[in-house]
Design a protein around this motif. Sequence first.
Motif, mmCIF file in Angstrom:
data_model
loop_
_atom_site.group_PDB
_atom_site.id
_atom_site.type_symbol
_atom_site.label_atom_id
_atom_site.label_comp_id
_atom_site.label_asym_id
_atom_site.label_seq_id
_atom_site.Cartn_x
_atom_site.Cartn_y
_atom_site.Cartn_z
ATOM 1 N N TRP A 41 0.853 -1.191 0.000
ATOM 2 C CA TRP A 41 0.000 0.000 0.000
ATOM 3 C C TRP A 41 0.890 1.242 0.000
ATOM 4 O O TRP A 41 1.572 1.441 -1.028
ATOM 5 C CB TRP A 41 -1.092 -0.080 1.083
ATOM 6 N N ASP A 42 0.936 2.065 1.021
ATOM 7 C CA ASP A 42 1.660 3.351 0.929
ATOM 8 C C ASP A 42 3.018 3.160 0.240
ATOM 9 O O ASP A 42 3.850 2.372 0.708
ATOM 10 C CB ASP A 42 1.934 3.929 2.320
ATOM 11 N N ARG A 99 -3.810 -5.650 8.043
ATOM 12 C CA ARG A 99 -2.412 -5.643 7.597
ATOM 13 C C ARG A 99 -1.579 -4.560 8.270
ATOM 14 O O ARG A 99 -0.351 -4.706 8.397
ATOM 15 C CB ARG A 99 -2.349 -5.454 6.074
ATOM 16 N N HIS A 100 -2.244 -3.472 8.710
ATOM 17 C CA HIS A 100 -1.483 -2.321 9.230
ATOM 18 C C HIS A 100 -0.598 -2.697 10.417
ATOM 19 O O HIS A 100 0.507 -2.175 10.556
ATOM 20 C CB HIS A 100 -2.441 -1.203 9.648
ATOM 21 N N SER A 116 4.549 4.601 7.247
ATOM 22 C CA SER A 116 5.136 5.553 6.268
ATOM 23 C C SER A 116 5.952 6.634 6.968
ATOM 24 O O SER A 116 5.765 6.871 8.152
ATOM 25 C CB SER A 116 4.012 6.239 5.498
ATOM 26 N N ARG A 167 2.483 10.490 12.610
ATOM 27 C CA ARG A 167 3.210 9.598 11.708
ATOM 28 C C ARG A 167 3.531 10.279 10.371
ATOM 29 O O ARG A 167 3.232 11.429 10.149
ATOM 30 C CB ARG A 167 2.389 8.342 11.447
ATOM 31 N N ASP A 168 4.119 9.485 9.469
ATOM 32 C CA ASP A 168 4.281 9.791 8.044
ATOM 33 C C ASP A 168 5.235 10.963 7.770
ATOM 34 O O ASP A 168 4.879 11.944 7.105
ATOM 35 C CB ASP A 168 2.912 10.061 7.387
ATOM 36 N N GLN A 199 -7.892 13.201 10.060
ATOM 37 C CA GLN A 199 -6.641 12.636 9.565
ATOM 38 C C GLN A 199 -6.174 13.354 8.299
ATOM 39 O O GLN A 199 -6.871 13.359 7.281
ATOM 40 C CB GLN A 199 -6.799 11.140 9.251
ATOM 41 N N GLU A 216 -3.117 12.651 6.271
ATOM 42 C CA GLU A 216 -2.073 11.642 6.264
ATOM 43 C C GLU A 216 -1.047 11.898 5.155
ATOM 44 O O GLU A 216 -1.331 12.517 4.139
ATOM 45 C CB GLU A 216 -2.697 10.260 6.045
ATOM 46 N N HIS A 239 -9.534 10.402 4.329
ATOM 47 C CA HIS A 239 -10.639 9.469 4.110
ATOM 48 C C HIS A 239 -11.984 10.173 4.216
ATOM 49 O O HIS A 239 -12.148 11.117 4.993
ATOM 50 C CB HIS A 239 -10.655 8.395 5.198
ATOM 51 N N ASP A 261 -7.141 -0.222 -3.315
ATOM 52 C CA ASP A 261 -7.706 -0.760 -2.083
ATOM 53 C C ASP A 261 -8.842 -1.738 -2.409
ATOM 54 O O ASP A 261 -8.727 -2.939 -2.156
ATOM 55 C CB ASP A 261 -8.197 0.401 -1.199
HETATM 56 O O1 LIG Z 1 -0.626 1.405 7.329
HETATM 57 C C1 LIG Z 1 -0.485 2.593 8.024
HETATM 58 C C2 LIG Z 1 -0.130 3.699 7.072
HETATM 59 O O2 LIG Z 1 -1.212 3.874 6.147
HETATM 60 C C3 LIG Z 1 -1.758 5.193 6.286
HETATM 61 C C4 LIG Z 1 -2.122 5.789 4.939
HETATM 62 O O3 LIG Z 1 -2.563 4.841 4.017
HETATM 63 O O4 LIG Z 1 -2.841 5.162 7.185
HETATM 64 C C5 LIG Z 1 -4.003 4.460 6.749
HETATM 65 C C6 LIG Z 1 -4.867 4.033 7.925
HETATM 66 O O5 LIG Z 1 -5.912 3.157 7.573
HETATM 67 C C7 LIG Z 1 -6.997 3.511 6.823
HETATM 68 O O6 LIG Z 1 -6.622 3.497 5.467
HETATM 69 C C8 LIG Z 1 -6.530 2.234 4.892
HETATM 70 C C9 LIG Z 1 -6.050 2.388 3.478
HETATM 71 O O7 LIG Z 1 -4.656 2.455 3.523
HETATM 72 C C10 LIG Z 1 -7.869 1.553 4.962
HETATM 73 O O8 LIG Z 1 -7.758 0.304 4.346
HETATM 74 C C11 LIG Z 1 -8.249 1.367 6.418
HETATM 75 O O9 LIG Z 1 -9.553 0.850 6.469
HETATM 76 C C12 LIG Z 1 -8.249 2.682 7.135
HETATM 77 O O10 LIG Z 1 -8.347 2.434 8.519
HETATM 78 O O11 LIG Z 1 -4.135 3.236 8.826
HETATM 79 C C13 LIG Z 1 -4.452 3.585 10.117
HETATM 80 C C14 LIG Z 1 -4.701 2.344 10.911
HETATM 81 O O12 LIG Z 1 -5.778 1.642 10.399
HETATM 82 C C15 LIG Z 1 -5.630 4.534 10.041
HETATM 83 O O13 LIG Z 1 -5.664 5.385 11.146
HETATM 84 C C16 LIG Z 1 -5.333 5.203 8.765
HETATM 85 O O14 LIG Z 1 -6.379 5.956 8.241
HETATM 86 C C17 LIG Z 1 -0.602 6.011 6.855
HETATM 87 O O15 LIG Z 1 -0.994 7.194 7.507
HETATM 88 C C18 LIG Z 1 0.081 5.027 7.770
HETATM 89 O O16 LIG Z 1 1.440 5.332 7.932
#
Ligand SMILES: OC[C@H]1O[C@@](CO)(OC[C@@]2(O[C@H]3O[C@H](CO)[C@@H](O)[C@H](O)[C@H]3O)O[C@H](CO)[C@@H](O)[C@@H]2O)[C@@H](O)[C@@H]1O
Length: 563
Positions: A122-123, A159-160, A213, A296-297, A387, A389, A407, A487
């Motif tokens: 992803w990112d 996955r996060h 990220s 983050r990021d 957010q 991001e 989002h 996604d």
């Molecule tokens: O994986 C963490 C990194 O991803 C980021 C940006 O993509 O944060 C995404 C985030 O999750 C949301 O976005 C997802 C798409 O990437 C989506 O599939 C998921 O349903 C969403 O929750 O990850 C965190 C934890 O879930 C959430 O707070 C974010 O919106 C980036 O910022 C991070 O480094």
Amino acid sequence: MEISNQDVPRIIGNGHSGRKVYGTAIRLVLASSIAGYIPFTMAHAQTAVTPVPGFPAPTTHSQQAYSPFDTFTSRWTRADARQIKARSDPNVAVGANSMPTSVTMPDIPADFPQTNPDVWLWDTWTLIDAHANQFSYNGWEVIFALTADPNAGYTFDDRHVHARISYFYRRAGIPASARPRNGGWIYGGHLFPDGASIKVFGSTTLTNNAEWSGSTRLLKTDGNEVAVFYTALGFNRTADGANVAPPVAIISKANGRIHADLNHVWFTGFNNHTGLLQPDGTYYQTGQQNEFYSFRDPFTFEDPQNPGQTFMVFEGNTAGERGAKDCTAADLGYQAGDPYAEDLDTVQNSGATYQKANIGLAVSTDSSLTQWRFLPPLISANCVNDQTERPQVYIKDGKYYLFTISHRSTFAAGIDGPDGVYGFVGNGVRSDFEPLNWGSGLALGNPTDLNTAAGSDFDPDPQQNPRAFQAYSHYVMPNGLVESFIDTVEGRRGGALAPTVKIQISDAITQIDLSYGQNGLGGYGNIPANRHDLDWQGFVRDLLRSGTSSSANVSLASFVQQQ
Ligand SMILES: OC[C@H]1O[C@@](CO)(OC[C@@]2(O[C@H]3O[C@H](CO)[C@@H](O)[C@H](O)[C@H]3O)O[C@H](CO)[C@@H](O)[C@@H]2O)[C@@H](O)[C@@H]1O
């Protein structure tokens, strides 16, 4: 009636709090309008914005630049963010200042290719210098991405908490049309040695850690040392995945070296990981203040207006207790007398106070980029969105653009907008940033119901709107190319690089270039270098001498001979 800048209240100019202020002054042009409230059409900076009937006028933002060390924080206001809906709905926004299609990513086909069947990615980001130029190394393009294992037993959405930074590479200089459909990226594996990134947490007890990220700097463009700035995440979770304490997020750095030969790319180093920043609770919200905080990021850059300094933007939240009802009239951003303004108490009682994103700024205080100091946020989105991001700074034609992804689900009550990339323009790193595209901020969003005549909202119902979450984590590259990952398309989960698209950027307006690729969709994962390291020519000479004659090498050789 026109008023000159002498008549404008002192929101600009050197007299404001004794600050040093950069850039040019603004003019406000007052004109007649609907409904009898203080009528106006704004001609601030460059963009003239006429209010849409039934919606408020956006906030006036001068684009005025301040010193990065100033305390001025720009606002993405509710009046601004409500322009997303006002100007997206073709039933409402007809004619000038509307954006039914110009900011919508074209439909990604449901038969998209996986970048690599053995990893979800992803990112994604590129190998950049201090000015966000994208470098190839010894004839290879290199990208970095968050990855997870599709065969490990957890779901795509979980996955996060397992994320590892990996790298991918492919030969530079081959046109997208000559690449395999999936972009031809070769998976190089995890970037950091196993067990290295958890060292950032010292003796803190964790159930697991993740690498989020995300940016990678080639420290000297004629060398091979790289610094990876990333977010180290530490979790304490129960067996069923609930957090028993807020995750610990530490913006971190690890240095390593890139190597390449005729056949592959690899990295060494990354054994020592240094924690750089944790939120201070003054500008940036902590896990103690809000267990759902974001921090983050990191993205680092040098600013031509402030030579010798290295800055970092990152995702944060406004400091303070979770949900505190401390949004202000300025956060709402309505013009006096606007009949479509909201009442502050009503907004705060709607739950909007849980949404307080900001884009943070820090400055490095040593030459090795291991010591950093927080500066006040560049933008806040209090009572607007939770957010902002993966922020990045993008300089074009002397303008400073802040791009950030967000989002639909993180907008505050009363505001709607698609998943996508949002942008703001000013005249310096710290500016009174004007949200792009008629004050809305939306630069490139996923397809929504609002793009159809029947649409009335951003309903993500998969039946009506199977591409509302087609892509995310957009990153704007040189020449307006935008990469992202897939996604969900028609219910099929992705974890693959999306087709690259191109946006035309002109002052406060962006528009997708539908002449790019096929109807606006370029190659999957078309992430080209726009600079080549100094060994490139030598590498290609070696390549030609080696007699290696794969089609990719032949294409590369002919490309080089044309340079
Ligand atoms: O994986 C963490 C990194 O991803 C980021 C940006 O993509 O944060 C995404 C985030 O999750 C949301 O976005 C997802 C798409 O990437 C989506 O599939 C998921 O349903 C969403 O929750 O990850 C965190 C934890 O879930 C959430 O707070 C974010 O919106 C980036 O910022 C991070 O480094």
